[in-house]
Design an enzyme around this catalytic site. Sequence first.
Site, PDB file in Angstrom:
ATOM      1  N   HIS A 262      -1.658   5.654 -12.624  1.00 48.75           N
ATOM      2  CA  HIS A 262      -2.258   4.438 -12.074  1.00 48.75           C
ATOM      3  C   HIS A 262      -3.769   4.628 -12.064  1.00 48.75           C
ATOM      4  O   HIS A 262      -4.281   5.676 -11.648  1.00 48.75           O
ATOM      5  CB  HIS A 262      -1.721   4.203 -10.662  1.00 48.75           C
TER       6      HIS A 262
ATOM      7  N   ASN B 201      -9.552  -0.925 -10.626  1.00 44.85           N
ATOM      8  CA  ASN B 201      -8.164  -0.781 -10.183  1.00 44.85           C
ATOM      9  C   ASN B 201      -7.481  -2.153 -10.255  1.00 44.85           C
ATOM     10  O   ASN B 201      -7.820  -3.048  -9.492  1.00 44.85           O
ATOM     11  CB  ASN B 201      -8.158  -0.231  -8.752  1.00 44.85           C
TER      12      ASN B 201
ATOM     13  N   CYS C 147       0.670  -0.735  -6.001  1.00 41.58           N
ATOM     14  CA  CYS C 147       0.255  -0.314  -7.343  1.00 41.58           C
ATOM     15  C   CYS C 147       1.364   0.408  -8.094  1.00 41.58           C
ATOM     16  O   CYS C 147       1.254   0.624  -9.298  1.00 41.58           O
ATOM     17  CB  CYS C 147      -0.981   0.570  -7.252  1.00 41.58           C
TER      18      CYS C 147
END
Length: 330
Positions: A255, A285, A114
């Site tokens: 993030h 996500n 990520c």
Amino acid sequence: MAWVGAKITGLGAEVPEKVLTNADLEKIVDTTDEWIVTRTGIRERRIVAEDQATSDLAIAASRKAMAHAGVEAGDIDAVIVATVSADYPFPACACLVQSALGIGGFAFDISAGCTGWIYSLVMAEQLVKSGGAKRVLCIGAECLSRITDYTDRNTCVLFGDGAGAAIVEGADEEDNGILAWDLGSDGSDPSILWQPAGGSKIPASHATVDAHDHSVRMRGRDVYVFATRIMGHTCEKTLEKAGLTPDSIALLVPHQANERITQSARERFGMPFDRIVSNVDRYGNTSSASIPIALKESLDAGRAKKDDLILVVGFGAGLTWGSCLLRWRI
Ligand code: UT7
């Protein structure tokens, strides 16, 4: 020509049309809307259509970023795609994007979980400063739905699909837009967050397919504890390099993994709610795509303006982490 700095001159984002809500997931696994919202803040996520792959989202986001920057394919000479869900194990997704857009130069993928898009920004900055490239297309793109096990309630409620892209080019001292960064990684325990099978360690077999080992596996609590610790740490390192303090930051773009992780970062820096970006409720996500999508949305909404300081921060599989301090130049 080599430059002393670099800056983002265009941004684009793309998410698929199909929405998967918590109510939809309640019908698939043993979960509830209440559990998902309380533990993660996620209400829905976007999922690709059957005929779409990661490169399709990457190409659409890139076209928007190129239009925003006012550049053509011929103006770009490097493409970087940060992804953990490329169209194929190889060749690189970046090569597919490069070809579809008619870009010359070179193209490669980055596997940094990520944190990947932040890694791509730093690589682009280094390339333009060294003269290795004049303009770099930096993409974070994922079809996590393709590697999600929809029988595993620990993971399937979290992930969504999307892409974000930025054009990075050289800048001189006065309009430098990438002021400082910090990157880190620690591969001592890959199984905290991984896709166990399909590589050279555990090749694909009937057994790995039956065990759903080609999907994301995660020890969620361990990632949570790591994330809340590392986000503050890396942001502090980057701010220290720039000689700045959190109160000078107009926007913190973390993030988008879990609203509780986002809020713990906000609290660590004593930031008001209006200076932290959160859209995890709508997209879940999206791994390497989450930061550029959130950045694009917040700039479109007027939450930061030219010359403001924006801090982006991420963490993910590897484990990896990183942060980058931007002075917004558009
Ligand atoms: O981009 C990086 C990728 N990963 C992350 O960012 C994940 C970081 N971690 C997290 O966001 C959180 O740890 C989770 C959202 C994954 C889990 O939240 P938690 O507060 O850490 O819960 P937990 O793992 O401690 O689990 C609590 C309980 C467990 O039940 P028992 O063992 O206490 O009976 C789980 O089985 O919640 C259960 N559970 C669920 N229940 C309903 C786990 N997933 C679900 C679910 N619905 N979807």
